[in-house]
Design a protein around this motif. Structure first.
Motif, PDB file in Angstrom:
ATOM      1  N   TRP A  77       0.828  -1.214   0.000  1.00 10.99           N
ATOM      2  CA  TRP A  77       0.000   0.000   0.000  1.00 10.99           C
ATOM      3  C   TRP A  77       0.853   1.250   0.000  1.00 10.99           C
ATOM      4  CZ3 TRP A  77      -4.640  -0.442  -1.640  1.00 10.99           C
ATOM      5  CH2 TRP A  77      -5.388  -1.591  -1.374  1.00 10.99           C
ATOM      6  N   ARG A  78       1.981   1.223   0.711  1.00 13.81           N
ATOM      7  CA  ARG A  78       2.876   2.389   0.722  1.00 13.81           C
ATOM      8  C   ARG A  78       3.416   2.640  -0.666  1.00 13.81           C
ATOM      9  NH1 ARG A  78       5.963   3.447   6.153  1.00 13.81           N
ATOM     10  NH2 ARG A  78       4.076   3.448   7.401  1.00 13.81           N
ATOM     11  N   GLU A  79       3.882   1.554  -1.270  1.00 14.79           N
ATOM     12  CA  GLU A  79       4.456   1.657  -2.603  1.00 14.79           C
ATOM     13  C   GLU A  79       3.419   2.210  -3.586  1.00 14.79           C
ATOM     14  OE1 GLU A  79       7.338   1.364  -3.842  1.00 14.79           O
ATOM     15  OE2 GLU A  79       6.817   1.284  -5.975  1.00 14.79           O
ATOM     16  N   ARG A  80       2.164   1.770  -3.391  1.00 12.06           N
ATOM     17  CA  ARG A  80       1.094   2.157  -4.299  1.00 12.06           C
ATOM     18  C   ARG A  80       0.873   3.675  -4.265  1.00 12.06           C
ATOM     19  NH1 ARG A  80      -4.640   2.138  -4.065  1.00 12.06           N
ATOM     20  NH2 ARG A  80      -5.592   1.458  -6.022  1.00 12.06           N
ATOM     21  N   ASP A  81       0.934   4.252  -3.077  1.00 11.61           N
ATOM     22  CA  ASP A  81       0.795   5.711  -2.970  1.00 11.61           C
ATOM     23  C   ASP A  81       2.045   6.420  -3.460  1.00 11.61           C
ATOM     24  OD1 ASP A  81      -1.756   5.845  -2.015  1.00 11.61           O
ATOM     25  OD2 ASP A  81      -1.154   5.690   0.089  1.00 11.61           O
ATOM     26  N   ASP A  82       3.205   5.871  -3.073  1.00  3.88           N
ATOM     27  CA  ASP A  82       4.446   6.584  -3.368  1.00  3.88           C
ATOM     28  C   ASP A  82       4.743   6.644  -4.853  1.00  3.88           C
ATOM     29  OD1 ASP A  82       4.598   6.925  -0.712  1.00  3.88           O
ATOM     30  OD2 ASP A  82       6.131   5.401  -0.337  1.00  3.88           O
TER      31      ASP A  82
ATOM     32  N   GLN B  35       2.753   7.359  -7.051  1.00  3.30           N
ATOM     33  CA  GLN B  35       2.079   8.556  -7.598  1.00  3.30           C
ATOM     34  C   GLN B  35       2.916   9.809  -7.417  1.00  3.30           C
ATOM     35  OE1 GLN B  35      -2.152   9.372  -7.108  1.00  3.30           O
ATOM     36  NE2 GLN B  35      -2.316   7.379  -6.157  1.00  3.30           N
ATOM     37  N   ASP B  36       3.811   9.797  -6.412  1.00  2.58           N
ATOM     38  CA  ASP B  36       4.708  10.938  -6.245  1.00  2.58           C
ATOM     39  C   ASP B  36       5.639  11.052  -7.438  1.00  2.58           C
ATOM     40  OD1 ASP B  36       4.063  12.241  -3.857  1.00  2.58           O
ATOM     41  OD2 ASP B  36       4.893  10.596  -2.691  1.00  2.58           O
ATOM     42  N   ARG B  37       6.032   9.881  -7.943  1.00  2.00           N
ATOM     43  CA  ARG B  37       6.979   9.867  -9.067  1.00  2.00           C
ATOM     44  C   ARG B  37       6.275  10.024 -10.399  1.00  2.00           C
ATOM     45  NH1 ARG B  37       8.849   5.674  -5.728  1.00  2.00           N
ATOM     46  NH2 ARG B  37       7.962   4.083  -7.077  1.00  2.00           N
ATOM     47  N   GLU B  38       5.093   9.408 -10.515  1.00  2.00           N
ATOM     48  CA  GLU B  38       4.361   9.502 -11.787  1.00  2.00           C
ATOM     49  C   GLU B  38       2.945   9.994 -11.522  1.00  2.00           C
ATOM     50  OE1 GLU B  38       4.461   5.536 -13.370  1.00  2.00           O
ATOM     51  OE2 GLU B  38       6.581   5.423 -12.880  1.00  2.00           O
ATOM     52  N   PRO B  39       2.778  11.303 -11.414  1.00  2.00           N
ATOM     53  CA  PRO B  39       1.446  11.820 -11.072  1.00  2.00           C
ATOM     54  C   PRO B  39       0.426  11.516 -12.165  1.00  2.00           C
ATOM     55  CG  PRO B  39       2.918  13.602 -11.678  1.00  2.00           C
ATOM     56  CD  PRO B  39       3.747  12.369 -11.655  1.00  2.00           C
ATOM     57  N   GLN B  40      -0.823  11.305 -11.744  1.00  2.00           N
ATOM     58  CA  GLN B  40      -1.891  11.022 -12.700  1.00  2.00           C
ATOM     59  C   GLN B  40      -2.871  12.180 -12.737  1.00  2.00           C
ATOM     60  OE1 GLN B  40      -3.635   7.245 -11.918  1.00  2.00           O
ATOM     61  NE2 GLN B  40      -1.942   6.197 -12.917  1.00  2.00           N
ATOM     62  N   GLY B  41      -3.339  12.469 -13.935  1.00  2.00           N
ATOM     63  CA  GLY B  41      -4.236  13.606 -14.093  1.00  2.00           C
ATOM     64  C   GLY B  41      -5.637  13.297 -13.602  1.00  2.00           C
ATOM     65  N   ARG B  42      -6.323  14.342 -13.226  1.00  2.00           N
ATOM     66  CA  ARG B  42      -7.737  14.242 -12.896  1.00  2.00           C
ATOM     67  C   ARG B  42      -8.402  15.320 -13.727  1.00  2.00           C
ATOM     68  NH1 ARG B  42      -8.240   9.971 -11.558  1.00  2.00           N
ATOM     69  NH2 ARG B  42      -8.762   9.048  -9.573  1.00  2.00           N
ATOM     70  N   CYS B  43      -9.470  14.942 -14.368  1.00  2.00           N
ATOM     71  CA  CYS B  43     -10.017  15.900 -15.313  1.00  2.00           C
ATOM     72  C   CYS B  43     -10.968  16.868 -14.651  1.00  2.00           C
ATOM     73  CB  CYS B  43     -10.719  15.185 -16.441  1.00  2.00           C
ATOM     74  SG  CYS B  43     -11.092  16.323 -17.718  1.00  2.00           S
TER      75      CYS B  43
ATOM     76  N   ALA C 197     -12.191   9.510 -13.338  1.00  2.78           N
ATOM     77  CA  ALA C 197     -11.026  10.290 -13.754  1.00  2.78           C
ATOM     78  C   ALA C 197     -11.391  11.383 -14.744  1.00  2.78           C
ATOM     79  CB  ALA C 197      -9.971   9.369 -14.365  1.00  2.78           C
TER      80      ALA C 197
ATOM     81  N   ARG D 211      -2.489   5.143   5.953  1.00  2.00           N
ATOM     82  CA  ARG D 211      -1.056   4.856   5.940  1.00  2.00           C
ATOM     83  C   ARG D 211      -0.664   4.002   7.137  1.00  2.00           C
ATOM     84  NH1 ARG D 211       2.838   5.807   1.905  1.00  2.00           N
ATOM     85  NH2 ARG D 211       4.876   6.137   2.839  1.00  2.00           N
TER      86      ARG D 211
ATOM     87  N   VAL E 210       0.794  17.084 -12.431  1.00  2.00           N
ATOM     88  CA  VAL E 210       1.039  16.604 -13.788  1.00  2.00           C
ATOM     89  C   VAL E 210       1.795  17.666 -14.584  1.00  2.00           C
ATOM     90  CG1 VAL E 210      -0.040  15.908 -15.949  1.00  2.00           C
ATOM     91  CG2 VAL E 210      -0.923  15.028 -13.801  1.00  2.00           C
TER      92      VAL E 210
END
Lengths: 65, 771
Positions: free
Chosen positions: A49-54, A56-64, B143, B259, B541
């Motif tokens: 779960w930590r990895e899953r959140d982290d 996103q820090d490296r590869e942010p995803q857009g929200r429309c 999304a 967390r 982004v």
């Protein structure tokens, strides 16, 4: 329409909502891991779960809008 | 890539109908597995089989839809019931989905379920995961849909209900949903590559760079204007400021819970967060009633704007788990809930609409007082999300393809998902036009004209000479009292109007006027939540894209773990949208009415870029006979956005043209005037000169970048035409080893195959490719 059908219906709605929210991500990962790398121990749940959140820090995803 | 190489590949592309001989070998079905796709013949037979119940169903849908359109467009009685909007929309969507998207599937995308999607062949159990199609539909919808479809239709309602309704429904089936579907499919065939990467592959260096710069600038504009909508909804509203501020501690609590306390219990904490949110809304009403609460939380718009800018910077550099991820969960949870609520309320209450089909402003070349400009092109940029939204191309490429189980599901996810967003836009329109028309204009005309006072608003709205509109001060005061606000005059931006409309409908269902203030702030809350999530994610982004771009010159910036670089890029992006936000908030001309067209133009220009990339791909595939499927929406989007941009740049009418406004104020300053138009001081006049300069420059930048991208795409298309096809930028085919039904409903042949898979021993089922 009896109580059992209603309960079953509600349970499947609940499962759907949980799947959309992503509650089952670890199970999905485990299933994948078991079939793809059966010889490697999987990531422990907490770490997953930590990895899953982290990630996103490296590869942010857009929200429309 | 030289022309000769293009041509030799082109030959192969032309042959590539449903089976390139090279691919056929790769795509052999594993004999040890049940079928991984319904055989083409069987599927086509099933699709063509018209049983009597099926025929009756589709005839009934067509008749009901037709009747609804007659009620809306032809009969147009004194009042029209909101239920007709629902029927017209849903029936049209069903027909378009069943027939038009199927046609596109048959002639253009031609999905092949024997091919593995990136979710399958790159499966890693984390971001590449073949996901159940219905779950993915929910993901994708969460999304793409946000505050956009809730805001644009409200502002466009000044033209009457029909232009907006027509554009939302016709636009989505011929343009918006087509774009989403094609981008999703083409990105899936390319390993889930992003729009920017596809543009570079398809359009070469110049087109690719222009597309990336345009995307970045557009992102800044969109974030700025969404933030402006929140600022306008919260200005001078202690209740709103308190309850929306409370989302921050609630999200932090959720983040810590996930967390450290119960990782992975996302739905559980979202429900807890939702309950806390309701408490924050109720608490907000109590706090705003106290003297200290009103004193602390009554903030002017400039202060709130600075608050959002500072917040936006901090939120973008904090770890994702602490603030962004939990708020995103809350936002997704609210999205599903509020949209169901809106639909149920409209269907159960069925409000009568008194707004005319075409208002007095529909034929006016200067447009209306809410957003200036003639119906064409400005209606089509005011409503972007819900009809055609370029932003979706960023989600449909990159994010969703990594989760798509089977190629054939892209129609349901891409086309179907966008239809759903369009339906949200229709409901927002219905909610906005269900309130009194005078009230609508009093809320949406900027304070520059209403002076921000009840008397000023009544005088101005009644002076517009709208038939059937007789605004009274009592109505404005009563509405403000009912929704728990000091005043509802000039609450521009669309969000408060929608909130009043929703409260108006919901109170008829539950609670009466006593609960109106709750529903109002509930609506403001979810709009703010959607927008703040988009602001955070958009900033991140954009920062990422900027880091990547600067990284081409200073490689150190590409290193994502270099904190200082990330902070510098975040600061640049926040400063960029923050400057536009402050400009909008302090604009003596009103703000939202001058800036909103830029938002729509930006979003549609992105759509034009995405469609241009699709055009080049379809041409390269050699499918010239059906090129019009892409060329039609591209031509329309180009006509709309380029015309709108040219108006904004060259129109001599100051309300419409940025440079006309710029020059008018400049001359007034030079002539030594102390006041001009709605600007009451020389500082205000200087602000107008500055703002219009920025807005005008952005307009020029947008249109130039887009024209470059479209020109390159058209050039590539013509070249492909003379070569009979072009380069194939798809990834090599990989054979699929999984099965999944295509649409919402599982067909008979699919059920038969699914049974075979279910009967398979667990260790053989769902074997994914190893990596």
């Amino acid at each position: 329409m009896n109580a059992i059908t209603i309960r079953r219906g509600l349970a499947s709605v609940g499962r759907y909502v949980q799947a959309v929210m992503g509650d089952n991500a670890y199970e999905v990962y485990l299933a994948h891991h078991r079939s793809a790398h059966p010889d490697v121990p999987p990531m422990p749940e907490k770490e997953f779960w930590r990895e899953r959140d982290d990630v996103q820090d490296r590869e942010p995803q857009g929200r429309c809008c | 890539m030289g022309n000769d190489a293009d041509r030799s590949r082109a030959k192969r592309n032309r042959a590539r109908g449903n089976g390139d001989p090279a691919e056929a070998g790769v795509l052999q079905q594993d004999p040890a597995l049940p079928p991984i796709a319904v055989p083409d013949q069987e599927r086509e037979a099933e699709e063509r089989r018209w049983t009597p119940p099926k025929i009756i169903l589709w005839v009934a849908i067509a008749i009901l839809g037709g009747l609804a359109w007659v009620m809306l467009a032809v009969v147009r009685g004194e009042t029209v019931n909101a239920i007709w909007f629902v029927f017209a929309a849903v029936c049209t969507y069903l027909i378009a989905y069943r027939f038009y998207s199927k046609f596109i599937e048959r002639v253009i995308t031609r999905p092949d379920d024997r091919r593995a999607t990136p979710a399958e062949y790159l499966a890693n159990g984390k971001d590449y995961v073949p996901t159940d199609r219905r779950v993915l539909f929910g993901h994708h919808f969460a999304a793409i849909a946000g505050a956009g479809p809730l805001v644009g239709p409200v502002l466009a309602a000044q033209m009457g209900y029909l232009p907006g309704t027509l554009w939302i429904i016709v636009g989505v089936i011929l343009a918006g949903a087509v774009q989403d579907y094609l981008v999703l499919f083409f990105s899936t065939r390319r390993g889930g590559r992003s729009l920017g990467q596809m543009a570079r592959d398809q359009l070469g260096r110049v087109g690719g760079v222009a597309a990336i710069i345009a995307t970045l600038v557009i992102m800044v504009i969109i974030v700025a204007i969404l933030a402006l909508v929140v600022v306008n909804a919260l200005g001078e509203s202690p209740w709103g400021v308190f309850s929306v501020s409370m989302t921050i501690p609630i999200a932090l609590f959720m983040g810590v819970y996930l967390r450290f306390l119960r990782p992975g219990k996302i739905t559980e904490i979202s429900i807890i967060g939702f309950i806390l949110l309701l408490a924050a809304i109720i608490g907000g009403g109590m706090v705003a009633d106290t003297a200290w609460g009103a004193a602390v939380f009554t903030l002017d718009r400039t202060t709130i704007a600075w608050g959002i800018i500072i917040y936006g910077f901090i939120a973008a550099i904090l770890p994702v788990w602490l603030l962004l991820a939990p708020r995103d969960y809350l936002s997704t949870f609210m999205k599903i809930g509020t949209i169901l609520m809106l639909a149920l309320a409209i269907i159960l209450v069925r409000p009568e609409i008194t707004v005319p089909a075409f208002s007095e402003f529909a034929g006016n070349p200067a447009g209306g007082p809410v957003v200036p400009g003639s119906l064409f092109p400005f209606l089509f940029v005011t409503i972007a999300c819900g009809a055609l939204s370029g932003f979706h191309a960023l989600i449909a490429s990159g994010t969703t393809p990594k989760l798509l189980e089977k190629e054939r599901q892209s129609r349901f996810i891409g086309y179907g998902g966008m239809l759903m967003e369009s339906f949200v836009a229709i409901m927002a329109l219905v909610a906005a036009i269900s309130i009194d028309r005078g009230l609508y204009f009093a809320m949406n005309i900027s304070a520059a004209n209403t002076l921000g006072t009840v008397e000023g608003a009544v005088a101005y709205v009644n002076s517009l000479g709208l038939t059937g509109v007789n605004l009274t001060p009592e109505l404005l005061e009563e509405t403000a009292r009912n929704v728990g606000e000091e005043s509802v005059v000039s609450r521009t931006g669309g969000a408060p109007t929608l909130a009043v409309g929703l409260a108006h409908i919901m109170q008829q269902l539950i609670g009466g006027t006593a609960l109106m203030s709750f529903w109002y702030h509930f609506a403001i809350m979810f709009e703010a939540l959607f927008i703040l999530t988009a602001v955070d994610a958009g900033t991140r982004v954009a920062r990422f894209m900027l880091q990547d771009s600067i990284g081409n010159i200073f490689p150190k910036f590409k290193d994502a773990s270099w904190t200082l670089g990330a902070w510098i890029c975040t600061a640049i992006m926040v400063a960029a949208w923050g400057a536009i936000l402050i400009m909008g908030v302090t604009d003596p001309l009103g703000g939202i009415n001058t800036l909103f067209p830029l938002f729509g133009i930006a979003n549609q220009l992105l759509a034009a870029i995405a469609l241009a990339v699709c055009l080049a791909i379809v041409a390269d595939r050699g499918q010239f006979k059906y090129l019009w499927v892409v060329a039609l929406p591209l031509a329309f989007a180009t006509a709309v956005t380029v015309t709108a941009s040219l108006y904004k740049i060259f129109s001599p009418v100051p309300a419409v043209g940025y440079w006309a406004q710029h020059n008018a104020f400049k001359e007034a300053l030079a002539a030594g005037e102390e006041t001009f138009g709605t600007a009451t001081s020389r500082e205000a006049m200087e602000a107008v000169v500055r703002n219009t300069f920025v807005q005008g420059t952005l307009s020029i930048l947008f249109v130039v970048l887009t024209v470059i991208v479209i020109a390159v795409a058209v050039y590539r298309t013509i070249r492909a035409f003379s070569n009979g096809g072009g380069i194939n930028t798809e990834d090599p085919a990989v054979a699929s080893r999984i099965f999944g039904a295509s649409g919402l409903i599982t067909t008979k042949p699919e059920k038969r195959i699914q049974k075979l898979w279910d009967a398979l021993p667990a260790d053989k089922r769902r074997e994914k490719s190893r990596h």
